[in-house]
Write a protein that holds these residues in place. Structure first.
Motif, PDB file in Angstrom:
ATOM      1  N   UNK A 135       0.856  -1.186   0.000  1.00 18.90           N
ATOM      2  CA  UNK A 135       0.000   0.000   0.000  1.00 18.90           C
ATOM      3  C   UNK A 135       0.893   1.237   0.000  1.00 18.90           C
ATOM      4  N   UNK A 136       1.157   1.751  -1.185  1.00 19.31           N
ATOM      5  CA  UNK A 136       2.022   2.916  -1.344  1.00 19.31           C
ATOM      6  C   UNK A 136       1.147   4.089  -1.788  1.00 19.31           C
ATOM      7  N   UNK A 137       0.611   4.798  -0.815  1.00 17.42           N
ATOM      8  CA  UNK A 137      -0.420   5.802  -1.074  1.00 17.42           C
ATOM      9  C   UNK A 137      -0.029   6.861  -2.119  1.00 17.42           C
ATOM     10  N   UNK A 138       1.212   7.402  -2.109  1.00 14.66           N
ATOM     11  CA  UNK A 138       1.518   8.460  -3.071  1.00 14.66           C
ATOM     12  C   UNK A 138       1.414   8.032  -4.532  1.00 14.66           C
ATOM     13  N   UNK A 139       1.559   6.732  -4.800  1.00 13.40           N
ATOM     14  CA  UNK A 139       1.505   6.267  -6.179  1.00 13.40           C
ATOM     15  C   UNK A 139       0.243   5.459  -6.487  1.00 13.40           C
ATOM     16  N   UNK A 140      -0.711   5.445  -5.563  1.00  9.74           N
ATOM     17  CA  UNK A 140      -1.915   4.630  -5.729  1.00  9.74           C
ATOM     18  C   UNK A 140      -3.036   5.440  -6.381  1.00  9.74           C
ATOM     19  N   UNK A 141      -3.700   4.838  -7.361  1.00  8.09           N
ATOM     20  CA  UNK A 141      -4.801   5.506  -8.055  1.00  8.09           C
ATOM     21  C   UNK A 141      -5.968   5.832  -7.127  1.00  8.09           C
ATOM     22  N   UNK A 142      -6.075   5.103  -6.027  1.00  4.08           N
ATOM     23  CA  UNK A 142      -7.230   5.245  -5.133  1.00  4.08           C
ATOM     24  C   UNK A 142      -6.990   6.310  -4.055  1.00  4.08           C
ATOM     25  N   UNK A 143      -5.810   6.904  -4.025  1.00  2.33           N
ATOM     26  CA  UNK A 143      -5.476   7.875  -2.976  1.00  2.33           C
ATOM     27  C   UNK A 143      -6.529   8.974  -2.905  1.00  2.33           C
ATOM     28  N   UNK A 144      -7.007   9.238  -1.703  1.00  3.20           N
ATOM     29  CA  UNK A 144      -8.049  10.237  -1.499  1.00  3.20           C
ATOM     30  C   UNK A 144      -9.439   9.651  -1.503  1.00  3.20           C
ATOM     31  N   UNK A 145      -9.591   8.492  -2.144  1.00  2.00           N
ATOM     32  CA  UNK A 145     -10.852   7.763  -2.142  1.00  2.00           C
ATOM     33  C   UNK A 145     -10.723   6.434  -1.395  1.00  2.00           C
ATOM     34  N   UNK A 146      -9.595   6.216  -0.768  1.00  2.00           N
ATOM     35  CA  UNK A 146      -9.284   4.931  -0.144  1.00  2.00           C
ATOM     36  C   UNK A 146      -9.670   4.936   1.325  1.00  2.00           C
ATOM     37  N   UNK A 147     -10.523   3.993   1.710  1.00  2.00           N
ATOM     38  CA  UNK A 147     -10.962   3.922   3.093  1.00  2.00           C
ATOM     39  C   UNK A 147      -9.833   3.499   4.026  1.00  2.00           C
ATOM     40  N   UNK A 148      -8.974   2.577   3.567  1.00  2.00           N
ATOM     41  CA  UNK A 148      -7.840   2.154   4.390  1.00  2.00           C
ATOM     42  C   UNK A 148      -6.925   3.336   4.687  1.00  2.00           C
ATOM     43  N   UNK A 149      -6.627   4.132   3.685  1.00  2.00           N
ATOM     44  CA  UNK A 149      -5.801   5.326   3.865  1.00  2.00           C
ATOM     45  C   UNK A 149      -6.455   6.301   4.839  1.00  2.00           C
ATOM     46  N   UNK A 150      -7.763   6.499   4.705  1.00  2.00           N
ATOM     47  CA  UNK A 150      -8.478   7.431   5.569  1.00  2.00           C
ATOM     48  C   UNK A 150      -8.507   6.947   7.012  1.00  2.00           C
ATOM     49  N   UNK A 151      -8.650   5.639   7.209  1.00  2.00           N
ATOM     50  CA  UNK A 151      -8.610   5.081   8.563  1.00  2.00           C
ATOM     51  C   UNK A 151      -7.227   5.288   9.178  1.00  2.00           C
ATOM     52  N   UNK A 152      -6.178   5.125   8.367  1.00  2.00           N
ATOM     53  CA  UNK A 152      -4.817   5.333   8.858  1.00  2.00           C
ATOM     54  C   UNK A 152      -4.629   6.777   9.329  1.00  2.00           C
ATOM     55  N   UNK A 153      -5.160   7.747   8.584  1.00  2.00           N
ATOM     56  CA  UNK A 153      -5.099   9.139   9.018  1.00  2.00           C
ATOM     57  C   UNK A 153      -5.853   9.323  10.335  1.00  2.00           C
ATOM     58  N   UNK A 154      -7.024   8.737  10.418  1.00  2.00           N
ATOM     59  CA  UNK A 154      -7.836   8.872  11.631  1.00  2.00           C
ATOM     60  C   UNK A 154      -7.115   8.298  12.847  1.00  2.00           C
ATOM     61  N   UNK A 155      -6.386   7.198  12.624  1.00  3.20           N
ATOM     62  CA  UNK A 155      -5.680   6.547  13.722  1.00  3.20           C
ATOM     63  C   UNK A 155      -4.320   7.183  14.005  1.00  3.20           C
ATOM     64  N   UNK A 156      -4.001   8.273  13.324  1.00  7.84           N
ATOM     65  CA  UNK A 156      -2.703   8.923  13.488  1.00  7.84           C
ATOM     66  C   UNK A 156      -1.558   7.949  13.240  1.00  7.84           C
ATOM     67  N   UNK A 157      -1.704   7.127  12.231  1.00  8.56           N
ATOM     68  CA  UNK A 157      -0.667   6.154  11.893  1.00  8.56           C
ATOM     69  C   UNK A 157       0.477   6.863  11.184  1.00  8.56           C
ATOM     70  N   UNK A 158       1.614   6.973  11.848  1.00 14.07           N
ATOM     71  CA  UNK A 158       2.753   7.722  11.326  1.00 14.07           C
ATOM     72  C   UNK A 158       3.848   6.827  10.762  1.00 14.07           C
ATOM     73  N   UNK A 159       3.775   5.517  11.016  1.00 13.60           N
ATOM     74  CA  UNK A 159       4.746   4.585  10.450  1.00 13.60           C
ATOM     75  C   UNK A 159       4.106   3.205  10.407  1.00 13.60           C
ATOM     76  N   UNK A 160       4.839   2.240   9.851  1.00  6.33           N
ATOM     77  CA  UNK A 160       4.305   0.877   9.722  1.00  6.33           C
ATOM     78  C   UNK A 160       4.495   0.031  10.979  1.00  6.33           C
TER      79      UNK A 160
END
Length: 279
Positions: A95-120
């Motif tokens: 899951x490489x968000x900067x190069x993913x076509x779904x960035x901004x529409x991705x629920x997994x990415x949005x959940x990561x922001x909500x959870x303050x996920x700063x690293x893997x």
């Protein structure tokens, strides 16, 4: 039957047949999830919506709401577990968000922001799964699949086709296609099927549509997932669509310490700037 339950100090009404997560969502209280979808039968695989109900651990998407329940969702332990689950989902796929076509529409990415996920946190698995771009209108990037089963359920319950299935266990688990060749092109999926549009990540994509909506104007670019999931423009600390508090002291303290959108639900997470939403 209807009644009222208490979620993090907020009195939330529910209707007959609603689960805890649906009662919460209707009231504007966001509980994170990935495998859940309104209108689908409860499934409970991702465990992000795990809450404490009257002292016992349950998944909010499968447990029916009941009168008098006391639900804790926003505790340090539960928030920590959700963050770790989200991190594991990232490292078990690619899951490489900067190069993913779904960035901004991705629920997994949005959940990561909500959870303050700063690293893997965990070592990256670097999965190597085959991409299936054989269909003229739909492609599958298996490296992004989180096995939420939404496409499986959509194809069976909504489309009546049973195009998808899950095979194997553990690291050998994989999404399979119900066709003679195992390829998407030989299945009876259509671009208009619900199964082609329910994926919460970038695993199933409709071809030639990736950048029709520019990055910066997508679903989660303007609003965090807590607002989108609850269909609210703004969520204020200590409020849930005007429903009363069932713990006034707790809510008063939360409102005083944590101002601004989304803060009531992420108050226990480590403070960090959310560049995407300017917080």
């Amino acid at each position: 039957m209807s009644g009222t339950l208490c979620i993090d100090g907020i009195a939330v009404p529910f209707s007959d047949g609603q689960t805890i997560i649906e009662a919460a969502r209707t009231a504007g209280v966001y509980i994170p999830y990935l495998c859940h979808r309104p209108g689908y039968a409860p499934y409970g695989s991702c465990k992000l919506c795990t809450v404490k109900v009257n002292g016992r651990t349950n998944t909010a998407c499968t447990l029916p709401a009941a009168d008098g329940q006391t639900v804790i969702s926003n505790s340090p332990d539960l928030q920590h577990d959700r963050q770790r689950i989200t991190q594991m989902l990232f490292v078990e796929g690619n899951h490489f968000c900067p190069s993913c076509e779904k960035s901004g529409n991705c629920q997994l990415q949005a959940v990561a922001y909500h959870q303050n996920m700063l690293d893997n946190h965990y070592p990256h698995f670097y999965a190597q799964r085959e991409m299936d771009a054989s269909h003229p209108d739909i492609l599958i990037d298996h490296d992004r699949c989180i096995f939420c089963n939404l496409c499986v359920r959509a194809s069976k319950e909504k489309d009546g086709k049973e195009v998808f299935g899950i095979a194997g266990r553990g690291i050998h688990k994989r999404l399979v296609i119900n066709s003679p060749s195992g390829k998407l092109k030989d299945s009876d999926i259509s671009v208009n099927d619900e199964a082609a549009h329910v994926c919460p990540t970038g695993a199933i994509l409709v071809k030639r549509s990736a950048y029709l909506t520019p990055i910066g104007e997508r679903i989660y670019d303007g609003h965090p997932i807590s607002e989108v999931a609850c269909e609210k423009a703004v969520i204020k600390a200590g409020e849930a669509s005007g429903y009363p508090s069932c713990d006034p002291t707790k809510l008063a303290d939360a409102a005083q310490q944590n101002g601004g959108p989304d803060s009531h639900y992420a108050a226990t997470m480590p403070p960090a700037p959310d560049i995407k939403h300017g917080r």
